[in-house]
Design a protein around this motif. Structure first.
Motif, short mmCIF file in Angstrom:
data_model
loop_
_atom_site.label_atom_id
_atom_site.label_comp_id
_atom_site.label_asym_id
_atom_site.label_seq_id
_atom_site.Cartn_x
_atom_site.Cartn_y
_atom_site.Cartn_z
N MET A 139 9.43 -0.30 -15.61
CA MET A 139 8.99 -1.50 -16.31
C MET A 139 10.08 -2.56 -16.45
O MET A 139 9.77 -3.73 -16.65
CB MET A 139 8.50 -1.11 -17.72
N ASN A 140 11.35 -2.18 -16.31
CA ASN A 140 12.42 -3.11 -16.69
C ASN A 140 13.57 -3.17 -15.68
O ASN A 140 14.66 -3.61 -16.03
CB ASN A 140 12.98 -2.71 -18.05
N ARG A 141 13.34 -2.74 -14.45
CA ARG A 141 14.44 -2.73 -13.50
C ARG A 141 14.85 -4.16 -13.14
O ARG A 141 14.07 -5.11 -13.18
CB ARG A 141 14.05 -1.96 -12.24
N THR A 142 16.12 -4.28 -12.77
CA THR A 142 16.67 -5.58 -12.38
C THR A 142 17.91 -5.36 -11.54
O THR A 142 18.59 -4.34 -11.67
CB THR A 142 17.02 -6.43 -13.63
N PRO A 158 15.98 -10.52 -16.60
CA PRO A 158 16.37 -9.47 -17.54
C PRO A 158 15.59 -8.17 -17.40
O PRO A 158 15.91 -7.20 -18.09
CB PRO A 158 16.06 -10.14 -18.89
N GLY A 159 14.63 -8.12 -16.51
CA GLY A 159 13.72 -6.99 -16.44
C GLY A 159 12.34 -7.46 -16.86
O GLY A 159 12.20 -8.31 -17.75
N THR A 169 19.10 -0.95 -12.59
CA THR A 169 19.39 -0.51 -13.95
C THR A 169 19.30 1.00 -14.03
O THR A 169 18.29 1.57 -13.62
CB THR A 169 18.38 -1.13 -14.93
N PRO A 170 20.32 1.69 -14.55
CA PRO A 170 20.24 3.15 -14.63
C PRO A 170 19.06 3.58 -15.46
O PRO A 170 18.69 2.92 -16.43
CB PRO A 170 21.58 3.53 -15.30
N PRO A 171 18.41 4.71 -15.08
CA PRO A 171 17.28 5.20 -15.85
C PRO A 171 17.68 5.52 -17.28
O PRO A 171 18.82 5.91 -17.57
CB PRO A 171 16.87 6.47 -15.10
N THR A 172 16.74 5.33 -18.17
CA THR A 172 16.97 5.66 -19.57
C THR A 172 16.62 7.11 -19.84
O THR A 172 15.58 7.58 -19.40
CB THR A 172 16.11 4.76 -20.47
N LYS A 173 17.45 7.81 -20.57
CA LYS A 173 17.17 9.20 -20.88
C LYS A 173 15.94 9.31 -21.75
O LYS A 173 15.78 8.58 -22.73
CB LYS A 173 18.37 9.82 -21.62
N PRO A 174 14.97 10.19 -21.38
CA PRO A 174 13.75 10.32 -22.17
C PRO A 174 14.06 10.72 -23.61
O PRO A 174 14.98 11.47 -23.88
CB PRO A 174 12.99 11.43 -21.45
N VAL A 175 13.27 10.17 -24.51
CA VAL A 175 13.36 10.58 -25.90
C VAL A 175 12.00 11.07 -26.34
O VAL A 175 10.98 10.68 -25.80
CB VAL A 175 13.80 9.41 -26.81
#
Length: 539
Positions: free
Chosen positions: A436-439, A446-447, A211-217
């Motif tokens: 925490m959510n890679r798949t 689902p992660g 799963t592509p990394p999520t951009k930090p917020v």
């Protein structure tokens, strides 16, 4: 621990004497023997690699030579080695009046095949010591040889007749051989007021799709007020902060944790330790660490109740005497103080899916249930039970993975051990959300965080082990710092996480350096996490 259960053999850990902010720091980096054994001239074909004892010296016509192999990881960018020493712990009997440690050129030998018939040739003597006959340890100065990362092999001999030395090997329960480097680290860079928002690179096509990394917020700044824990140690607000420090090393866990706390600037409210089989715990040191009014802590005790047997045998009651003995010990020595108990963390790595193996996923669930119910029946009311998964895609996608869950009635917290690679483009590279959510396939799995919150929405989540390593050929401080910068903003988007426990080691069983301070940049980034007020939870 990453991708495997707790190893009994030695690896590496760190204990440090921290300097003041803005000054150089002097650390002691301890590396355990990756291979050790001894040869016997009168038994030339015998192999002693599995023994918990090392022997060096002469007895009658027999000459015994101890061999040690250490693989030293890079202590970090800009770090200089001040000195290096090999320490061995006396196992029994008196020591000879003189012992010599020599350099060995060969690094290809292994403890499983070592014998007098094929043992490597000894090189020049590096250090000779004259210990007291009853000395607890013997230390050799190897500063002339060990100056940087690499693999180093030594031999220990003695010419003294009929007084062979006996030391503890890497298979021993404690006092294993260690190579201790005193290193000087450069001054840490003060943490930036706002870390750069970065997106670690996507793994290359040669690695499993992720799963592509999520951009930090940016997280909304909050200062939790009066955050306290309930009967199951669930905080009313905020997140419990903890650590398992000094992993895969001979450094006492309490000593390693205090060093970790000193470096990071925060008391670890959750003190994570590991036990197996017939070991009785909490130990005196663990009790002392949770009896410090100036630094309130609770224990997370990891127990492999099935050590030496099979999960199915535990579930059938074969180890009830073991469970009862520990139950009595806990009630006698720890009273009613609450603590976390993890039963056989990372079970996936030990599953044998074949029916009747005694080690299937269903056998694990049955073992967990039986142990919890037995302890409760024995009057242990202060244990808060945690099931801790591995979060490795190979296992998450397995058809038996769902059978591991023991049941909501015996599980208080759902836990996970999860690690990320900070190497740009490397395998398992990503941010905290990815950790925490890679798949590899959402249809199959689902992660982990999504699975936990969907299937067990009423259960708090314990990140029982987490860590970041950098597999780059040359470690770059910015890499870990960039991953650490994603933790706080993305943690704010995962409200079911109520505990965050870092696993710190200089070298795990896969060679990963998971220290939070292997570079000044990494330490600065980690200290920013530790300083966040959401971890101000009162026990």
């Amino acid at each position: 621990m990453p991708l495997a259960a707790l190893a009994v053999g030695a690896a590496a850990g760190t204990v440090a004497l921290a300097g003041t902010a803005g000054a150089e720091t002097t650390d002691i980096v301890r590396t355990g023997a990756g291979e050790d054994g001894y040869s016997s001239s009168s038994r030339p074909t015998y192999n002693f690699g599995a023994s918990d004892t090392l022997v060096a010296g002469r007895a009658g016509g027999d000459t015994m030579v101890t061999y040690l192999k250490f693989t030293v990881a890079s202590p970090g960018a800009g770090v200089t080695v001040k000195n290096a020493r090999v320490t061995l712990t006396r196992e029994s009997r008196t020591l000879p009046s003189a012992l010599t440690l020599s350099k060995v050129a060969s690094t290809t030998w292994t403890e499983k095949t070592l014998s007098a018939k094929n043992d490597p040739a000894l090189g020049a003597a590096v250090s000779t010591v004259k210990p007291k006959s009853d000395a607890a340890t013997v230390t050799f100065d190897v500063s002339a040889v060990v100056k940087s990362a690499g693999t180093y092999t030594f031999a220990v001999t003695s010419k003294v007749a009929n007084t062979p030395a006996r030391f503890r090997s890497s298979e021993a329960a404690a006092g294993r051989p260690s190579l201790n480097l005193t290193v000087v680290r450069p001054a840490a860079t003060p943490p930036a007021t706002k870390p750069p928002a970065t997106t670690p690179s996507k793994p290359p096509a040669t690695t499993p799709p992720t799963t592509p990394p999520t951009k930090p917020v940016e997280a909304t700044p909050t200062t939790p007020a009066n955050c306290v824990v309930d009967a199951k140690l669930v905080p009313s607000c905020g997140v419990l902060w903890g650590a398992a420090a000094g992993g895969f090393s001979d450094v006492p866990r309490d000593e390693a944790l205090k060093t970790f706390e000193q470096k990071t600037g925060r008391t670890s409210t959750v003190y994570h330790t590991y036990h197996k089989g017939d070991e009785l715990f909490p130990t005196k040191d663990e009790i002392a660490m949770t009896s410090d009014p100036a630094n309130p802590r609770t224990l997370m005790l990891n127990w492999k109740v099935g050590y030496g047997t099979k999960w199915a045998n535990v579930a059938k009651g074969d180890q009830d005497a073991r469970i009862d003995r520990l139950s009595t010990f806990i009630k006698t020595n720890y009273g009613t103080r609450k603590f976390f108990m993890v039963l056989h963390h990372e079970p996936e790595n030990d599953v044998v899916a074949t029916a009747g193996s005694g080690m299937t996923a269903k056998d694990y669930a049955a073992m967990f249930r039986h142990t919890v119910l037995r302890m409760k029946a024995n009057g242990v009311t202060n244990a808060v039970f945690v099931v801790a998964y591995m979060n490795y895609e190979k296992w998450n996608n397995s058809p038996w993975w769902g059978d591991l869950y023991p049941g909501d009635d015996v599980v208080d917290w759902v836990g996970v051990d999860t690690y990320n690679n900070a190497q740009p483009g490397g395998f398992h590279t990503g941010d905290f959300n990815y950790m925490m959510n890679r798949t590899t396939d959402k249809a199959k799995f689902p992660g982990w965080y999504t699975w936990a919150t969907t299937n067990h929405p009423a259960k708090p989540i314990m990140v029982a082990e987490w860590g970041v390593y950098d597999s780059s050929p040359t470690v770059v401080g910015k890499n870990k710092a960039d991953v650490y910068a994603t933790v706080l903003p993305q943690l704010a988007k995962m409200p079911q996480i109520k505990g965050l426990v870092y696993f710190e080691t200089a070298k795990d069983q896969n060679g990963h350096d998971i220290r939070m301070d292997d570079t000044p940049e990494a330490l600065a980034g980690f200290r920013k996490i530790a300083a966040d007020p959401r971890f101000n939870v009162k026990l």
